[in-house]
Each structure stands twice: as C-alpha cells, then as structure tokens.
Design a protein around this motif. Structure first.
Motif, PDB file in Angstrom:
ATOM      1  N   LYS A 154       9.504  17.080  34.794  1.00  0.00           N
ATOM      2  CA  LYS A 154       8.347  16.518  35.510  1.00  0.00           C
ATOM      3  C   LYS A 154       8.656  15.106  35.991  1.00  0.00           C
ATOM      4  N   ARG A 155       9.206  14.295  35.125  1.00  0.00           N
ATOM      5  CA  ARG A 155       9.549  12.912  35.478  1.00  0.00           C
ATOM      6  C   ARG A 155      10.555  12.886  36.631  1.00  0.00           C
ATOM      7  N   SER A 156      11.556  13.746  36.549  1.00  0.00           N
ATOM      8  CA  SER A 156      12.579  13.824  37.594  1.00  0.00           C
ATOM      9  C   SER A 156      11.990  14.308  38.912  1.00  0.00           C
ATOM     10  N   CYS A 157      11.138  15.329  38.850  1.00  0.00           N
ATOM     11  CA  CYS A 157      10.511  15.872  40.058  1.00  0.00           C
ATOM     12  C   CYS A 157       9.601  14.842  40.721  1.00  0.00           C
ATOM     13  N   GLN A 158       8.886  14.069  39.929  1.00  0.00           N
ATOM     14  CA  GLN A 158       8.017  13.046  40.506  1.00  0.00           C
ATOM     15  C   GLN A 158       8.825  12.037  41.301  1.00  0.00           C
ATOM     16  N   HIS A 159       9.939  11.600  40.750  1.00  0.00           N
ATOM     17  CA  HIS A 159      10.769  10.619  41.449  1.00  0.00           C
ATOM     18  C   HIS A 159      11.468  11.235  42.668  1.00  0.00           C
ATOM     19  N   LEU A 160      11.890  12.478  42.547  1.00  0.00           N
ATOM     20  CA  LEU A 160      12.477  13.169  43.692  1.00  0.00           C
ATOM     21  C   LEU A 160      11.463  13.261  44.827  1.00  0.00           C
TER      22      LEU A 160
END
Length: 169
Positions: A154-160
C-alpha cells in the motif's frame, strides 16, 4: 527507479502497469488490487490499465490466496484477479513492470532485451522505507505476514501513484 515516460498519461493513452511475483496469488494480486483501489479513489481509472502476473505457472487460473483476500477486504480492497503467467509479450505491452522481489526481477530481466530495461523495476523502488528492497513472500507464513505485505505494498503503491499522477494531462 526513475520513471521514464515516453508520453504523458491521457485518457486516450492509458498507462499500463503489471505487478509480478512468483505464483500470482499473494503479493502481485494484492498490489494490483491496492493500486486499482487507489486509482478509483482518486477518480483516475480512465488513465490506467492494471494487471498482475507470476513468473511461474503454479497457480494459473486461481483466485488470490484466501489470506491475501481477507487482509485486503479488511481495508476495503477487493482482489479480482485470476493468476496468470508473465509472458514475453507483456514486456512490450506494459509501460511499467514491477517485480516483488529480486528473484522475480531477475526472471523478468532474463526474458527482456535492452529496450525493456527502463520499464522494469521493483515494487519497493517506490517505498519510502525500502529496507532490503523486496516484498517478502507471505505464502508459508501466518496472517501477520499478509498484513505486513499489505502495508508495504500500500505504501509503495501510494508513492507510485503520486509520481504517475504528476504525468497526467
């Protein structure tokens, strides 16, 4: 990973992202579901096409792992995907291909040519807390492993999505 976009993202020019793990039943369908959920929340579904795949054919046709589904549902995310194997044509079709770990990254790289290098990366390239750069495989672990994977992805997807959204016209 520095994203190199050849064209701006428009409604006519969808940006296509594929998330890849080993069997396509835990990590990559979780990433696909979370990313689609975030896109829908921001009203950007007309700009993206999202998919997931596995570098193996162990689970082709199966739904996401029940622990992955339970964890996602707890946060209002639905995992719709059916497992499929990553194929060579995916390298040309997708604009961005994100592996969940180093082994799957290497498997994708072996299939690729130099012209694909700019579009292949790791999920945690977009994580502000990348640790060892890999999304751990929760398959043989308990529920805590699935919870951890959900939070990392989730954290990675938000930044992506934050980065991609800046390229939308």
């Amino acid at each position: 990973m520095n994203l190199t976009l050849e064209n701006p993202i428009t409604k006519e020019n969808h940006y296509k992202v594929c998330f890849v793990c080993l069997g396509n039943i835990c990590r990559s369908p979780t990433a696909e579901g979370i990313f689609q959920h975030l896109i829908d929340e921001r009203g950007l579904s007309e700009y993206f096409e999202i998919d997931s795949a596995g570098t193996s054919a162990y689970h082709v046709g199966q739904s996401a792992n029940s622990k992955s589904q339970r964890t996602a549902q707890k946060y209002g995310v639905t995992l719709h995907s059916k497992a499929r194997r990553f194929k060579t044509f995916d390298l040309d079709y997708f604009d961005l291909i994100l592996a969940m770990d180093n082994e799957n990254y290497a498997n994708i790289q072996r299939m690729a040519s130099d012209k694909h290098d700019h579009k292949i990366g790791r999920m945690r390239d977009f994580d502000p807390q990348p640790e060892d750069g890999q999304v751990p495989d929760p398959y043989y672990g308990g529920q805590d492993g699935f919870e951890n994977v959900f939070q990392v992805v989730k954290r990675s997807c938000q930044h992506l999505l934050d980065e991609l959204e800046s390229h939308i016209q």
